[in-house]
Motif scaffolding. Structure first.
Motif, PDB file in Angstrom:
ATOM      1  N   LYS A 323       0.833  -1.199   0.000  1.00 24.04           N
ATOM      2  CA  LYS A 323       0.000   0.000   0.000  1.00 24.04           C
ATOM      3  C   LYS A 323       0.870   1.253   0.000  1.00 24.04           C
ATOM      4  CE  LYS A 323      -3.832   2.384   2.221  1.00 24.04           C
ATOM      5  NZ  LYS A 323      -4.790   2.448   3.330  1.00 24.04           N
ATOM      6  N   ALA A 324       0.509   2.202  -0.852  1.00 26.80           N
ATOM      7  CA  ALA A 324       1.257   3.444  -0.971  1.00 26.80           C
ATOM      8  C   ALA A 324       0.266   4.587  -1.190  1.00 26.80           C
ATOM      9  CB  ALA A 324       2.251   3.353  -2.126  1.00 26.80           C
ATOM     10  N   PHE A 325       0.791   5.821  -1.132  1.00 22.72           N
ATOM     11  CA  PHE A 325      -0.085   6.988  -1.166  1.00 22.72           C
ATOM     12  C   PHE A 325       0.354   7.986  -2.237  1.00 22.72           C
ATOM     13  CE2 PHE A 325      -0.027   5.237   3.097  1.00 22.72           C
ATOM     14  CZ  PHE A 325      -1.382   5.121   3.393  1.00 22.72           C
ATOM     15  N   ALA A 326      -0.626   8.455  -3.008  1.00 26.77           N
ATOM     16  CA  ALA A 326      -0.404   9.554  -3.948  1.00 26.77           C
ATOM     17  C   ALA A 326      -1.224  10.728  -3.432  1.00 26.77           C
ATOM     18  CB  ALA A 326      -0.855   9.158  -5.348  1.00 26.77           C
ATOM     19  N   VAL A 327      -0.543  11.714  -2.884  1.00 32.65           N
ATOM     20  CA  VAL A 327      -1.214  12.807  -2.169  1.00 32.65           C
ATOM     21  C   VAL A 327      -1.108  14.101  -2.962  1.00 32.65           C
ATOM     22  CG1 VAL A 327      -1.309  14.122  -0.020  1.00 32.65           C
ATOM     23  CG2 VAL A 327      -0.617  11.709   0.026  1.00 32.65           C
ATOM     24  N   LEU A 328      -2.221  14.802  -3.088  1.00 26.29           N
ATOM     25  CA  LEU A 328      -2.223  16.120  -3.718  1.00 26.29           C
ATOM     26  C   LEU A 328      -2.745  17.116  -2.687  1.00 26.29           C
ATOM     27  CD1 LEU A 328      -3.477  16.819  -7.343  1.00 26.29           C
ATOM     28  CD2 LEU A 328      -3.500  18.538  -5.557  1.00 26.29           C
ATOM     29  N   LEU A 329      -1.894  18.091  -2.335  1.00 26.16           N
ATOM     30  CA  LEU A 329      -2.279  19.109  -1.356  1.00 26.16           C
ATOM     31  C   LEU A 329      -2.769  20.358  -2.091  1.00 26.16           C
ATOM     32  CD1 LEU A 329       0.633  18.787   1.237  1.00 26.16           C
ATOM     33  CD2 LEU A 329      -1.578  17.627   1.228  1.00 26.16           C
ATOM     34  N   ASN A 330      -3.969  20.776  -1.765  1.00 27.05           N
ATOM     35  CA  ASN A 330      -4.591  21.904  -2.450  1.00 27.05           C
ATOM     36  C   ASN A 330      -4.960  22.980  -1.437  1.00 27.05           C
ATOM     37  OD1 ASN A 330      -5.973  23.300  -4.635  1.00 27.05           O
ATOM     38  ND2 ASN A 330      -7.869  22.673  -3.638  1.00 27.05           N
ATOM     39  N   SER A 331      -4.669  24.231  -1.772  1.00 27.32           N
ATOM     40  CA  SER A 331      -5.084  25.335  -0.914  1.00 27.32           C
ATOM     41  C   SER A 331      -5.989  26.263  -1.717  1.00 27.32           C
ATOM     42  CB  SER A 331      -3.857  26.109  -0.399  1.00 27.32           C
ATOM     43  OG  SER A 331      -3.206  26.765  -1.459  1.00 27.32           O
ATOM     44  N   PRO A 332      -6.750  27.141  -1.054  1.00 21.22           N
ATOM     45  CA  PRO A 332      -7.730  27.978  -1.763  1.00 21.22           C
ATOM     46  C   PRO A 332      -7.135  28.801  -2.904  1.00 21.22           C
ATOM     47  CG  PRO A 332      -8.092  28.087   0.605  1.00 21.22           C
ATOM     48  CD  PRO A 332      -6.827  27.317   0.413  1.00 21.22           C
ATOM     49  N   SER A 333      -5.877  29.192  -2.807  1.00 21.36           N
ATOM     50  CA  SER A 333      -5.287  30.053  -3.837  1.00 21.36           C
ATOM     51  C   SER A 333      -4.686  29.273  -5.006  1.00 21.36           C
ATOM     52  CB  SER A 333      -4.184  30.917  -3.217  1.00 21.36           C
ATOM     53  OG  SER A 333      -3.143  30.087  -2.698  1.00 21.36           O
ATOM     54  N   ASP A 334      -4.666  27.943  -4.914  1.00 20.11           N
ATOM     55  CA  ASP A 334      -3.973  27.138  -5.921  1.00 20.11           C
ATOM     56  C   ASP A 334      -4.592  27.238  -7.307  1.00 20.11           C
ATOM     57  OD1 ASP A 334      -2.113  26.373  -4.133  1.00 20.11           O
ATOM     58  OD2 ASP A 334      -2.648  24.254  -4.059  1.00 20.11           O
ATOM     59  N   VAL A 335      -5.912  27.273  -7.373  1.00 22.69           N
ATOM     60  CA  VAL A 335      -6.573  27.327  -8.676  1.00 22.69           C
ATOM     61  C   VAL A 335      -6.153  28.580  -9.425  1.00 22.69           C
ATOM     62  CG1 VAL A 335      -8.786  27.547  -9.857  1.00 22.69           C
ATOM     63  CG2 VAL A 335      -8.535  25.919  -7.976  1.00 22.69           C
ATOM     64  N   GLN A 336      -6.216  29.715  -8.743  1.00 21.50           N
ATOM     65  CA  GLN A 336      -5.863  30.986  -9.374  1.00 21.50           C
ATOM     66  C   GLN A 336      -4.387  31.023  -9.756  1.00 21.50           C
ATOM     67  OE1 GLN A 336      -7.001  34.392  -7.086  1.00 21.50           O
ATOM     68  NE2 GLN A 336      -6.281  35.869  -8.591  1.00 21.50           N
ATOM     69  N   SER A 337      -3.513  30.554  -8.859  1.00 18.71           N
ATOM     70  CA  SER A 337      -2.078  30.594  -9.151  1.00 18.71           C
ATOM     71  C   SER A 337      -1.726  29.635 -10.284  1.00 18.71           C
ATOM     72  CB  SER A 337      -1.257  30.258  -7.898  1.00 18.71           C
ATOM     73  OG  SER A 337      -1.513  28.941  -7.462  1.00 18.71           O
ATOM     74  N   SER A 338      -2.407  28.489 -10.359  1.00 17.57           N
ATOM     75  CA  SER A 338      -2.147  27.541 -11.454  1.00 17.57           C
ATOM     76  C   SER A 338      -2.549  28.134 -12.790  1.00 17.57           C
ATOM     77  CB  SER A 338      -2.909  26.236 -11.234  1.00 17.57           C
ATOM     78  OG  SER A 338      -2.379  25.534 -10.141  1.00 17.57           O
ATOM     79  N   GLU A 339      -3.677  28.796 -12.819  1.00 16.54           N
ATOM     80  CA  GLU A 339      -4.127  29.418 -14.067  1.00 16.54           C
ATOM     81  C   GLU A 339      -3.145  30.497 -14.521  1.00 16.54           C
ATOM     82  OE1 GLU A 339      -8.075  30.637 -13.055  1.00 16.54           O
ATOM     83  OE2 GLU A 339      -8.976  28.793 -13.822  1.00 16.54           O
ATOM     84  N   SER A 340      -2.638  31.269 -13.559  1.00 24.07           N
ATOM     85  CA  SER A 340      -1.702  32.335 -13.933  1.00 24.07           C
ATOM     86  C   SER A 340      -0.353  31.771 -14.340  1.00 24.07           C
ATOM     87  CB  SER A 340      -1.537  33.331 -12.783  1.00 24.07           C
ATOM     88  OG  SER A 340      -0.941  32.716 -11.664  1.00 24.07           O
ATOM     89  N   GLN A 341       0.116  30.719 -13.633  1.00 29.42           N
ATOM     90  CA  GLN A 341       1.428  30.152 -13.931  1.00 29.42           C
ATOM     91  C   GLN A 341       1.429  29.309 -15.196  1.00 29.42           C
ATOM     92  OE1 GLN A 341       3.268  28.119 -10.598  1.00 29.42           O
ATOM     93  NE2 GLN A 341       2.607  29.678  -9.180  1.00 29.42           N
TER      94      GLN A 341
END
Length: 630
Positions: A323-341
């Motif tokens: 068993k292993a883990f694939a983790v994605l950490l998301n914060s409220p500002s991530d959507v906006q910063s991803s779109e800009s970057q």
């Protein structure tokens, strides 16, 4: 298949094939065109290496990944199998000698990039080789709907005319239904046998967490799971910063990105492979060809560009079947910063044309000239001179590289590296005694994070611009700092190289590829939206969401992802959470983080209970943002 199994045992020391390797090998040996869709780590290379060894002649392997080609050739040579890679930076005479070796030297594998097939004389020489199999790795690149479309791949289909009886084997780790159909069409595969290994990873728990403090959650995950881990970030600065932060928390970490010197890459890789450090913090430059079976966690602390890359990177966890883990950490500002970057740094036709014209002017290439000319290139210097944004320019250069208009060396390295070797308070003392050097020193410190910890690439032009001085003044200060043993300073001459593969034609050059740019930008928009949908969708199993994206029929819920765990757990009753909070606050005031850490209740249950307790005046908030009983 007994002979194939014997070869597997002899050279690779495995006793059996993984599903569906044996079926793919059998299809190729029957002379059929074959399409193999196998997730990362599935053992794609075996599928063409073994049938090639079983037949007379040489296997032609087309791949865009120079590092992976070199790696595979080195691995084959280690087990005494003759292989050659025709990579960049090789002269025509050397290429001719390599092809002579392939024709008369009993070589079994010739690896080359698709761009090589655009040279007619190379194509003519390849036609004369005793080819027994043509393997196309990263086959999604042949489709305009693939996440890394390269028009040079379209040239591969012409080999079908000259080798009509030789099987084609198309291999990829990630392809949607639309891409699969397009690959078969563009490569002119004849009634291909299609093998697709399920994208489902039963031992891999896909977790998406919405968090305010990513470093705190990162610390929790890594201390709970102290086995080898990979943490993916989007840029080089974050590699250094996150690695440094983890080490300060007592978690041994190192980092990896494309700009590191090969010696430092090897050193950091060995630290992680030998488990002298737990975590490797990396950009997506890390992972290709890495074979470490016991990776427990792969953590993305920034949103990936697309689910294809995410699936490949996440899939480096749990290859030992545990068993292993694939983790994605998301914060409220991530959507906006991803779109800009991501989206705001995509070049359009106008900016691409402007950049290409300036690039030609930068190297003084006249209209109608420049073909096969090669130059040393520093992207920072180029961007400073023309006031171009670096990331958007880099994306434009990569696009021109994929179109075959230019060839860009894979790694950028600055001419100068600097590391401060005295403590920061001593640097402050130096600047107070040498005020004429202060602006240049401060410009370096403000621009380059980690310059105290490691030898850091420094751009002289950028420092001069920020310090409002001339480049020769920066160099003079660097020499002085070196003499006074304030810094460790090295001047290097290993810039990137850029080769012009066509004559300069400005509008004609860019207009010819503009439709591809529009398609790719549209695709990147849709792919990012798929990532955002994956992150915000809390109504279905995460594993099923990924399977759906890749066009695979969904089965039962996985039972181990963040959605399934939340569904399976009985929601903690507000009254019991509130009671626990009151018990904790009887000992001392606490922050919400401390309450969560000691109570072990979910974040949302704690937040709801705190709100209830505040409303009924059972607790209050102190000026230091801690809660206490009233």
């Amino acid at each position: 298949m007994q002979e194939a199994l014997s070869i597997l045992q002899k050279y690779w020391k495995h006793d059996s094939f993984r599903t569906p390797q044996a079926e793919i090998i059998a299809s190729v040996l029957e002379g059929k065109d074959t399409f193999a869709l196998m997730p990362t780590g599935g053992g794609k290379s075996i599928c063409f290496q073994i049938p090639a060894l079983m037949n007379d002649g040489i296997c032609l392997v087309v791949s865009p990944l120079i590092a992976l080609m070199k790696d595979q050739v080195a691995n084959l040579q280690k087990i005494n199998i003759k292989a050659i890679a025709m990579t960049g930076g090789i002269s025509s005479d050397e290429i001719s000698d390599l092809l002579d070796n392939c024709q008369f030297g009993n070589y079994k594998f010739l690896y080359l990039s698709p761009e090589r097939l655009q040279s007619d004389w190379i194509l003519d020489r390849i036609k004369a080789l005793p080819i027994n199999l043509i393997a196309i790795d990263e086959a999604h690149c042949v489709s305009q709907w693939g996440h890394d479309f390269r028009p040079a791949y379209l040239k591969i289909a012409s080999l079908k005319e000259h080798f009509p009886k030789i099987p084609f084997l198309a291999l990829t780790a990630t392809a949607t239904e639309r891409v699969k159909e397009d690959v078969a069409k563009q490569l002119n595969l004849q009634n291909p046998a299609v093998f697709q290994k399920s994208f489902a990873r039963e031992n891999l728990a896909y977790m998406v967490f919405n968090v305010e403090d990513k470093l705190f959650r990162l610390e929790q995950i890594l201390k709970k799971n102290p086995q080898p881990s990979i943490i993916y970030v989007r840029n080089r600065k974050a590699c250094i910063d996150v690695s440094s932060q983890l080490n300060s928390l007592g978690i041994k970490a190192t980092f990896y990105h494309g700009g590191l010197h090969i010696k430092e890459k090897d050193k950091n890789m060995k630290l992680w492979m030998n488990e002298e450090v737990q975590a490797m913090v990396s950009t997506n430059a890390f992972g290709m060809g890495i074979d470490k079976a016991n990776v427990k966690t792969v953590i993305h602390i920034q949103l990936p560009e697309n689910l294809e890359n995410y699936y490949q990177e996440a899939g480096r966890a749990g290859r030992n079947g545990e068993k292993a883990f694939a983790v994605l950490l998301n914060s409220p500002s991530d959507v906006q910063s991803s779109e800009s970057q991501i989206l705001n740094n995509l070049p359009d036709n106008k900016s691409l044309k402007e950049m290409y014209v300036k690039l030609c002017n930068f190297f003084q290439i006249a209209y109608g000239e420049g073909i096969n000319e090669q130059f040393s290139f520093n992207i920072n210097q180029f961007c400073v001179q023309y006031n171009f944004p670096i990331l958007k320019t880099f994306n434009a250069l990569q696009f021109l590289d994929r179109q075959g208009i230019i060839t860009l060396s894979q790694e950028f390295s600055e001419k100068v590296t600097v590391q401060f070797v005295i403590e920061s308070k001593e640097v402050i003392r130096y600047t107070s005694l040498n005020p004429q050097d202060e602006e240049i020193v401060l410009a370096m410190l403000r621009t380059y994070s980690g310059i105290y910890e490691i030898s850091t690439p420094v751009n002289i032009s950028l420092i001069a611009k920020k310090a409002k001085c001339q480049e020769n003044q920066v160099v003079a200060v660097l020499n002085k700092l070196q003499e006074r043993q304030v810094i460790d300073y090295h001047a290097k001459n290993n810039d990137s190289t850029i080769t012009f593969n066509e004559v300069r034609e400005d509008d004609r050059t860019i207009n010819r590829v503009s439709k591809y740019l529009e398609n790719q930008n549209d695709l990147k928009n849709k792919q990012l939206q798929s990532v955002l949908d994956y992150v915000v969708d809390d109504k279905s199993c995460k594993s099923k969401q990924l399977l759906r994206y890749f066009g695979e029929k969904e089965g039962a819920n996985c039972g181990i992802c963040s959605y399934c765990i939340k569904q399976n757990k009985t929601e903690a009753k507000v009254s019991s959470v509130a009671a626990k909070i009151i018990d904790l606050l009887k000992t001392s005031p606490m922050s919400s983080r401390e309450i969560q850490m000691y109570s072990k209740f979910p974040d949302d249950a704690i937040i709801f209970a705190i709100q209830q307790l505040l409303e009924i005046n059972k607790i209050e908030v102190l000026p230091n943002n801690k809660y206490t009983l009233k």
